[in-house]
Design an enzyme around this catalytic site. Sequence first.
Site, PDB file in Angstrom:
ATOM      1  N   GLU A   1       1.902   7.438  -4.679  1.00  0.00           N
ATOM      2  CA  GLU A   1       1.174   7.433  -3.430  1.00  0.00           C
ATOM      3  C   GLU A   1       0.833   8.530  -2.724  1.00  0.00           C
ATOM      4  O   GLU A   1      -0.470   8.612  -2.025  1.00  0.00           O
ATOM      5  CB  GLU A   1       2.117   6.503  -2.643  1.00  0.00           C
ATOM      6  CG  GLU A   1       1.981   5.055  -3.151  1.00  0.00           C
ATOM      7  CD  GLU A   1       3.195   4.110  -2.525  1.00  0.00           C
ATOM      8  OE1 GLU A   1       3.080   2.842  -2.630  1.00  0.00           O
ATOM      9  OE2 GLU A   1       4.140   4.573  -1.858  1.00  0.00           O
TER      10      GLU A   1
ATOM     11  N   GLU B   1     -12.286 -13.725  -6.410  1.00  0.00           N
ATOM     12  CA  GLU B   1     -12.355 -14.829  -7.263  1.00  0.00           C
ATOM     13  C   GLU B   1     -12.421 -14.656  -8.494  1.00  0.00           C
ATOM     14  O   GLU B   1     -12.432 -15.597  -9.463  1.00  0.00           O
ATOM     15  CB  GLU B   1     -14.219 -15.183  -6.926  1.00  0.00           C
ATOM     16  CG  GLU B   1     -15.047 -14.170  -7.601  1.00  0.00           C
ATOM     17  CD  GLU B   1     -16.656 -14.395  -7.148  1.00  0.00           C
ATOM     18  OE1 GLU B   1     -16.947 -15.591  -7.534  1.00  0.00           O
ATOM     19  OE2 GLU B   1     -17.286 -13.638  -6.807  1.00  0.00           O
TER      20      GLU B   1
END
Length: 447
Positions: free
Chosen positions: A181, A441
């Site tokens: 990170e 999706e």
Amino acid sequence: MGFDYDLFVIGGGSGGVRAARVSAAHGAKVALAEEHKVGGTCVIRGCVPKKLLVYGAHFAEDLADARRFGWAVPETRFEWPVLRDNVLAEVERLNRAYTDTLNNHGVEIMLDRAVVTGPHGVRLADGREFTARYILIATGAWPMVPDVPGAEHGITSNDVFHLEALPARVVIAGGGYIANEFAGIFHEFGAQVTIVNRGETILRGYDETIRDRLLQISMTKGIDFRFNCRFERIERAADGVLRVETAGGDTIETDLLLFATGRVPHTSGLGLEEAGVALDPAGAVVVDADSKSSVDSIYAVGDVTNRVQLTPVAIREGQAFADTVFGNRPWQVDYHCIPSAVFSHPPLAGVGLTEGQARNRYGSVRVYASDFRPMKNVLAGRNERALYKMVCDSETDRILGLHMIGPDAPEILQAAAVAVKAGLTKKAFDETVALHPTMSEELVLLR
């Protein structure tokens, strides 16, 4: 016996605050001692300020991409002190908010270090002593610094948020989520970043395909990785430059050395062993399913138990403790199927079993994947690809794990994790109509 308090909490982090607040709401007389600031690692020096730095770092790419979307963005300049000071101001706001919440619930806050003197005894650094029917240890974990000559020249994640200036070169020790990170953050801010990892992989515990994709993207962006590399010594030159010597004989010059080599339970000097509380070899408080230690009156929640070092887990453990001990509503935390994320660039997230874990446990599994270029990246001329992966039991079609890397992956996974936790099958995803055009999706179109 008469006690000064029904509950004395040592540690004002996420787990301790939740336990104190809920216990007080159940009618208990509660005190909480915190030697730094209320809010703990997550709020003060961890996930919250770090996520704000992640947001700030993302603008480096967003501003560049905006030009492809028709925005006449002038030459930009990043000012570290502005972001740093705004982040620290937000931390102070959250500290006040947590403090107000405890005060509003009647919890007595003592801003001092506390140690355990016995099964029911607590002593503050100022010399005051108190008794409590129950004591809750919620002191969290602390960054581990390797035993290397010159290690004092490095910093940990606790210190990043207070840097006076942004370094031009950064060496990060470690290969876990904190290392990756901050590697992404510093790289986006324009620093030359080198990750030095004593092992041969990054992000152990995450799905291999997903972590390999992050490694590939990070290297393409210019982050340097040194694997199977150990520090020999660190020296500071007269001009302030750090010279990091490795066991292989290489020397890396850097302006900042960040140790991200793991976190250890923060139990040293708390008097726990003297009070009869059992600790494991890592120094973690050994607890049962109800968070009770080897001493019936002493409990522990959060990172100090080294069960699962995640803020939402600590909060649930604090809630379960309060409801069980003071609310007459006993329940235990379910550690199965806990989602997790790495806010790297791009972020990744996962829930359930990795492909390797699933094959070891079930033998035969089916893996469905979608490797695609997000629509925004296409128009922006950015070649970075996202990867979604679903691991299913080949006999029952039940989803065993879901893993992804790409823009907003943690936001998307949070909702999908409900389906995995509920034991749904891939058929349930197949039967769900896609929401188009979205990245999410792809989860119902996996083949």
